[in-house]
Write an enzyme that holds these catalytic residues in place. Sequence first.
Site, short mmCIF file in Angstrom:
data_model
loop_
_atom_site.label_atom_id
_atom_site.label_comp_id
_atom_site.label_asym_id
_atom_site.label_seq_id
_atom_site.Cartn_x
_atom_site.Cartn_y
_atom_site.Cartn_z
CG ASN A 7 10.09 4.60 0.86
OD1 ASN A 7 10.37 5.85 0.37
ND2 ASN A 7 10.50 3.51 0.27
CG LEU A 8 7.67 10.71 0.57
CD1 LEU A 8 7.89 12.39 0.72
CD2 LEU A 8 6.43 10.55 0.69
CE LYS A 9 9.07 2.36 -2.81
NZ LYS A 9 8.65 1.09 -3.40
CG HIS A 89 13.46 -0.51 0.12
ND1 HIS A 89 13.19 -0.67 -1.00
CD2 HIS A 89 12.10 -0.24 0.68
CE1 HIS A 89 11.77 -0.67 -1.31
NE2 HIS A 89 11.08 -0.22 -0.05
CD GLU A 137 8.78 -2.87 2.37
OE1 GLU A 137 7.69 -1.99 2.11
OE2 GLU A 137 9.92 -2.32 2.11
CB ILE A 142 7.75 -4.19 -3.10
CG1 ILE A 142 8.32 -4.59 -1.66
CG2 ILE A 142 7.87 -2.65 -3.42
CD1 ILE A 142 9.70 -4.51 -1.54
N GLY A 175 2.38 -4.12 -0.32
CA GLY A 175 0.91 -4.41 -0.72
C GLY A 175 -0.23 -3.93 0.25
CB ALA A 196 5.93 3.31 -0.92
CB SER A 197 2.85 2.77 -4.71
OG SER A 197 2.46 1.46 -4.26
#
Length: 216
Positions: A7-9, A89, A137, A142, A175, A196-197
Amino acid sequence: MYTAIVNLKTYREATGANFTRFMEKFEPVQGKFELIFSPSLLDLEKAAKCGKFRFFAQHVDAEPYGAYTGHVPMDMMIDLGITGSILNHSERRLPRDTIINTLKKASKLDFTIVLCVENAEEAKYFREYEPDFIAYEPRDLIGGDVSVSTAKPEIIEDIVKIYEGTGTSVLVGAGIKTGEDVRRSIGLGARGILVASGVVKSADPTKSLNSLIELK
């Protein structure tokens, strides 16, 4: 085959002018994972022209073409070449009736839905609607450094049991930062990850992603 969704958000590193440069870092992998990327809505048209990967939207609406200001019609996604979307989400939560309507339309149009849930009760509620993926999630984990597979393994097992015997694949997010987090999640019955991150904001996104999906 397992699934890894990135997920590039709306992270600056992978959005807008940086989207194409970010995607050029990656190549399709031959292994146990199918890679899917989820760009920002503003980058979906560029994504649709990139033939290397499968792309999912970060949100989609059941409303059709027409007088629906600000909506993201599923029909429009399909015409663009986008075949799936994340839904509900924790950063874009929806009412349950909206989710149900979207799942029903997606089923009719063969549009893939990755339905995010925050707990086992929520997962159980949507079982009868048979989402393609259910992504667990918990909101409090997150973007953090504690993996859900470590903090709440019993809930992963519960959700896997809820969807046992269905066509729904359980994904784990929140996480997930290391290959051990992934192996632990799969050991609990998950069929993949939603990250994601840990990838997008990494100093070396390709290395970080590969470290997650190179199962041994």
